[in-house]
Design an enzyme around this catalytic site. Structure first.
Site, short mmCIF file in Angstrom:
data_model
loop_
_atom_site.label_atom_id
_atom_site.label_comp_id
_atom_site.label_asym_id
_atom_site.label_seq_id
_atom_site.Cartn_x
_atom_site.Cartn_y
_atom_site.Cartn_z
N ASN A 1 -10.12 0.16 -0.40
CA ASN A 1 -8.66 0.25 -0.34
C ASN A 1 -8.09 -0.35 -1.62
O ASN A 1 -8.19 -1.56 -1.83
CB ASN A 1 -8.18 -0.51 0.90
CG ASN A 1 -6.67 -0.49 1.06
OD1 ASN A 1 -5.94 -0.09 0.16
ND2 ASN A 1 -6.20 -0.93 2.21
N CYS B 1 0.81 -1.22 0.00
CA CYS B 1 0.00 0.00 0.00
C CYS B 1 0.85 1.28 0.00
O CYS B 1 0.37 2.34 -0.37
CB CYS B 1 -0.94 0.01 1.20
SG CYS B 1 -2.13 -1.33 1.14
N HIS C 1 -3.43 7.58 1.82
CA HIS C 1 -3.81 6.24 1.40
C HIS C 1 -5.17 5.94 2.02
O HIS C 1 -5.42 6.26 3.18
CB HIS C 1 -2.75 5.24 1.88
CG HIS C 1 -3.17 3.81 1.74
ND1 HIS C 1 -3.66 3.32 0.55
CD2 HIS C 1 -3.21 2.78 2.63
CE1 HIS C 1 -3.98 2.04 0.72
NE2 HIS C 1 -3.71 1.69 1.98
#
Ligand code: UT7
Length: 323
Positions: free
Chosen positions: A280, A113, A250
């Site tokens: 996500n 990520c 993020h």
């Protein structure tokens, strides 16, 4: 002083939208639980024909058009991904071919990520040292392919998509009034590699594997690490949190991004949130959010933006840039 300027932004999402109610038909969950614990309402899921390569190529083409630049000007492509089309060659070289680029360098970068933050930091370093003049930095993911669709603790969280930025070197004064990337900090700590990982791979199992996560553990470290690296990056650039126009985090969990913003005194109106409709998307989430806020007119030229991420490894980092 040489700076890496953000010339254009683009993104791409799969056609199919999957709502929380759709997921509740597969696993024992509910729209209420997912919204309350994460802020996610829906996500895009790639069809068989949509891959990390195809989404990344589309995002790159849109970023080039936004920058008003030709693909031939690009001499560096970095694709941040944990879900490449193939084990090798790098998805970056596949996208390079799709774009008709035959020169320069193209490679993938794996920091889960945090991949987009790592890729921006790497591109900026290569550009400032004169190795590259123009770069495409792409975050592209198809996490739906590595989810265990029987595991309600993880399958409700992720989505697919891609985002890209075009960078070009320009001259700045060396002050934080310059346009471009002003500061970046990246970190990792492999002691936590078993908290968020995929249980397969070419060398160990010969399979692709599925994502596994101890959500509560990741959550705990995320808030602490993200707040610390944001402060480190702001200090490195010699600015105050008050100076930040837009916080582009993020998109993992609404509670994490609002909690870290609060810790730094960044008001809720200055946070770009897309996780409600994207979920996500790992390395794609920051450029997807950036593109959304540029296209709807919130982020304007000259604005100071702070991006951050934390993910498997653990890896984490932040980039401060004047758009
Ligand atoms: O992008 C990479 C970084 N990743 C992250 O930052 C993710 C960080 N972690 C998180 O965002 C949160 O920890 C989650 C959203 C994953 C989970 O939220 P939580 O508040 O930490 O919940 P939990 O894991 O502690 O689970 C609470 C309860 C459990 O039930 P019991 O044991 O209390 O009876 C779970 O079994 O919620 C249950 N649960 C669910 N219930 C309905 C777990 N997943 C679900 C679900 N639907 N999908």
């Amino acid at each position: 002083m040489r700076r890496s300027l953000i010339m254009g932004v683009g993104s791409a999402l799969p056609e199919r939208v999957m709502t929380n109610d759709d997921i509740s038909k597969i696993v024992d969950t509910s729209d209420d639980w997912i919204v309350e614990r994460t802020g996610i309402r829906s996500r895009h899921i790639a069809s068989d024909a949509e891959t990390t390569r195809s989404l990344g190529t589309l995002a790159a083409q849109r970023a080039l058009a936004d920058a008003g630049m030709a693909a031939a000007e690009i001499d560096l492509i970095i694709v941040a991904t944990s879900t490449p089309d193939l084990t090798f060659p790098a998805t970056a070289t596949l996208i390079q071919a799709d774009l008709g680029i035959t020169g320069g360098a193209a490679f993938d970068l794996q920091a889960v990520c945090s991949g987009f933050i790592y890729a921006l930091t790497t591109a900026d370093a290569l550009m400032r040292c004169g190795q590259s003049a123009s770069a495409l930095v792409i975050g592209s993911e198809t996490f739906s392919r590595i989810l265990d669709w029987q595991d309600r603790a993880t399958c409700v969280l992720f989505g697919d998509g891609a985002g890209a930025v075009v960078l070009k070197t320009g001259e700045g004064q060396g002050s934080n009034a310059d346009r471009g990337i002003l500061a970046s900090c990246i970190h990792s700590d492999g002691r936590y590699s078993d908290k968020l990982y995929v249980d397969g791979g070419p060398s160990k199992t010969g399979t692709v594997g599925h994502l596994r996560m101890e959500g509560r553990e990741v959550f705990k470290h995320a808030v602490t690490n993200i707040a610390a690296v944001m402060e480190e990056t702001i200090a490195a650039a010699g600015i105050r949190a008050d100076d930040i126009d837009w916080f582009v985090p993020h998109q993992a969990n609404r509670r994490i991004l609002e909690g870290t913003a609060r810790k730094l005194g960044i008001s809720a109106e200055r946070i770009v949130i897309t996780l409600d409709r994207h979920g996500n998307t790992s390395a794609a989430s920051i450029p997807l959010a950036l593109d959304a806020a540029v296209k709807d007119g919130r982020i304007k030229r000259g604005n100071l933006i702070l991006m951050e991420a934390m993910g498997g490894g653990f890896t984490w980092g932040a980039v401060l840039a004047r758009y």
